[in-house]
Design an enzyme around this catalytic site. Structure first.
Site, PDB file in Angstrom:
ATOM      1  N   CYS A 113       1.504   0.436  -9.093  1.00 40.60           N
ATOM      2  CA  CYS A 113       2.589   0.988  -8.268  1.00 40.60           C
ATOM      3  C   CYS A 113       3.904   1.101  -9.028  1.00 40.60           C
ATOM      4  O   CYS A 113       4.762   1.908  -8.659  1.00 40.60           O
ATOM      5  CB  CYS A 113       2.770   0.155  -7.000  1.00 40.60           C
ATOM      6  SG  CYS A 113       3.200  -1.570  -7.317  1.00 40.60           S
ATOM      7  N   GLU A 157       5.564  -3.364   0.840  1.00 43.93           N
ATOM      8  CA  GLU A 157       5.579  -3.113  -0.606  1.00 43.93           C
ATOM      9  C   GLU A 157       4.840  -1.807  -0.840  1.00 43.93           C
ATOM     10  O   GLU A 157       3.609  -1.777  -0.817  1.00 43.93           O
ATOM     11  CB  GLU A 157       4.924  -4.278  -1.358  1.00 43.93           C
ATOM     12  CG  GLU A 157       5.716  -5.576  -1.295  1.00 43.93           C
ATOM     13  CD  GLU A 157       7.080  -5.468  -1.949  1.00 43.93           C
ATOM     14  OE1 GLU A 157       7.254  -4.579  -2.800  1.00 43.93           O
ATOM     15  OE2 GLU A 157       7.969  -6.265  -1.611  1.00 43.93           O
ATOM     16  N   VAL A 185       0.669   4.614   5.330  1.00 50.62           N
ATOM     17  CA  VAL A 185       0.105   3.487   6.078  1.00 50.62           C
ATOM     18  C   VAL A 185       1.204   2.482   6.412  1.00 50.62           C
ATOM     19  O   VAL A 185       1.164   1.835   7.469  1.00 50.62           O
ATOM     20  CB  VAL A 185      -1.044   2.825   5.299  1.00 50.62           C
ATOM     21  CG1 VAL A 185      -1.605   1.627   6.063  1.00 50.62           C
ATOM     22  CG2 VAL A 185      -2.158   3.834   5.028  1.00 50.62           C
ATOM     23  N   GLY A 186       2.202   2.366   5.542  1.00 47.03           N
ATOM     24  CA  GLY A 186       3.328   1.477   5.820  1.00 47.03           C
ATOM     25  C   GLY A 186       4.023   1.832   7.126  1.00 47.03           C
ATOM     26  O   GLY A 186       4.439   0.957   7.887  1.00 47.03           O
ATOM     27  N   GLY A 198       0.823  -1.207   0.000  1.00 49.35           N
ATOM     28  CA  GLY A 198       0.000   0.000   0.000  1.00 49.35           C
ATOM     29  C   GLY A 198       0.853   1.252   0.000  1.00 49.35           C
ATOM     30  O   GLY A 198       1.946   1.275  -0.563  1.00 49.35           O
TER      31      GLY A 198
END
Length: 468
Positions: free
Chosen positions: A243, A209, A191-192, A187
């Site tokens: 991405c 990722e 948020v990572g 994501g």
């Protein structure tokens, strides 16, 4: 915690050893293959409903690539699981030294919405192959695919060892409070950081990722038509919601002028004179995402496209010319069908531009001169690299896929997915006898003992000679 019971149930299943035998892992993997075969039409319909994903793109990215990962794993699992015997020194010559491939335990996989089947199943394949129990949390943004996964996938898995959790932001926060043995998240970088912070409380290892702004350098020596087709395909596949899509082009003023008609021709070739009517061009996944991407159209000048339809969440394949580094489109990952072109004087300036920014998930370079492509490869840093094409490096199960720095942590695909979800346990097994050989390491110590121990255990540099 509402998920504590579920995590405890899966941990008990893992501790029972149920997921460890190869036969069990193979059976579960083959069940995933049946899921892809039997629910193919449901997957195509769900992804079309969520983001207008064309059937070709959905079948290619969500089904074919997953089956490639699955077959690669099934073809090699017995070899991957074997103990890996390693070199021994003179002290341990009579012993057994090996790396045991142990599962981590109970792992959590949190997936995004842009490739909602692929980015769920590929890590799940590796986690199952490695012998773990798994909780998967599909994205709530792709609502139809989330429902399909929640309702249909559990019937193909062992519910003692695997679970699907549907959750929004608040519920996911509570889920992350539990202790997992590994967390795999795909994501955004923001948020990572939240996931990594939650994992740190339990010292849980993670794979992140993430994404970023992937640069695409186009040199003055290249086949402009081929560049235009390959860049347009990579940028507008899945309506730009990829991405590893080329996020912006770096090229000279002269190349910008040559690229514009070639890109216009490629877009018309792919999607017709009105891409909104094309069955091969997708839509933005949600209203919030649509408004965010549309706001980036104010950057530079719209040279191609630019049309929008909020009701359909449609943004035309768009190329922005003369974009400045300070423009909005250069401040965040675009994640939509917009391609900015930033003018640079030459390759050195392009490389400096890339290196002045956070390290991306991918770097692309186009040139008929292999030395130029190699220079971009050698002088930049990124998760992956592809010369004279876009996206294609991700098709190979033999290549690791992952980010570096802001674009991620860890890697997967093929053998690398198995290794990601595997604890490589260093093991030495010795005999209970031959105690006389151990006497040299026991007190009382002496220089003579030390000399013998050094001679028996020292690792010497190859080619080095000792002057007596």
């Amino acid at each position: 915690n509402p998920y504590a019971g579920l995590v405890s149930r899966l941990r008990a299943a893992w501790l029972s050893g149920k997921t460890r035998p190869m036969e069990y892992r193979v059976a579960r993997l083959e069940a995933l293959g049946r899921f892809l075969d039997e629910k193919k039409q449901d997957i195509l319909e769900a992804t079309a409903s969520d983001m207008g994903k064309p059937p070709f793109e959905a079948e290619f990215s969500e089904i074919l690539l997953c089956k490639n990962e699955l077959h690669e794993t099934l073809n090699n699992l017995s070899d991957w699981m074997k103990d890996e015997h390693v070199d021994r020194n003179l002290v341990t010559r009579l012993d057994s030294a090996f790396i045991r491939k142990d599962p981590y335990g109970v792992v959590l996989i949190i997936t995004p919405w842009n490739y909602p089947i692929h980015l769920l199943l590929v890590p799940l394949i590796g986690a199952i192959a490695a012998g773990n129990c798994v909780i998967v949390k599909p994205s709530e943004v792709a609502k139809n695919t989330e429902r399909l996964v929640a309702e249909m996938l559990p019937s193909y898995l062992d519910n003692d060892c695997f679970a699907v959790v549907t959750a929004g932001v608040q519920e996911t926060t509570r889920l992350l409070e539990n202790k997992f043995d590994y967390i795999f998240y795909t994501g955004t970088s923001s948020v990572g950081r939240i996931v990594m912070t939650a994992a740190a409380k339990h010292l849980t290892p993670v794979t992140l990722e993430l994404g970023g702004k992937n640069p695409c350098y186009v040199s003055d020596t290249c086949d402009v038509q081929n560049v235009a087709r390959r860049v347009a395909w990579g940028r507008f596949f899945n309506a730009g919601q990829t991405c590893i899509a080329p996020d912006y082009v770096l090229c000279s003023v002269e190349m910008q002028e040559k690229l514009m008609p070639a890109l216009r021709e490629a877009i018309t070739e792919f999607y017709g004179p009105n891409p909104q009517e094309s069955p091969d061009f997708g839509r933005i996944v949600g209203d919030k995402h649509f408004r965010r991407v549309r706001a980036l159209l104010c950057s530079g000048r719209v040279a191609i496209g630019g049309q929008t339809d909020e009701k359909e969440r449609y943004i035309a394949p768009t190329v922005l010319a003369d974009v400045l580094p300070s423009d909005p489109a250069m401040q965040e990952e675009i994640f939509g069908p917009i391609l900015p072109i930033v003018v640079v004087a030459n390759m050195d300036e392009a490389i400096d531009f890339i290196n002045a920014r956070p390290r991306p998930l991918a770097v692309y370079a186009f040139s008929c001169d292999s030395k130029v492509v190699n220079q971009v490869l050698e002088r930049t840093s990124s998760g992956g690299f592809c010369g004279n094409d876009t996206l294609m490096h991700v098709m190979l199960t033999s290549l690791p896929f992952g980010g570096i720095g802001n674009s991620g942590l860890g890697m997967y695909h093929g053998r690398f997915t198995f290794d990601t979800f595997t604890h490589h346990r260093g093991c030495l097994r010795r005999s209970m006898g031959r105690e006389a050989l151990n006497a040299l390491r026991y007190p009382p110590y002496s220089q003579q003992k030390l000399g013998i121990v050094r001679a028996a255990s020292e690792v010497k540099r190859k080619g080095a000679c000792t002057l007596l």
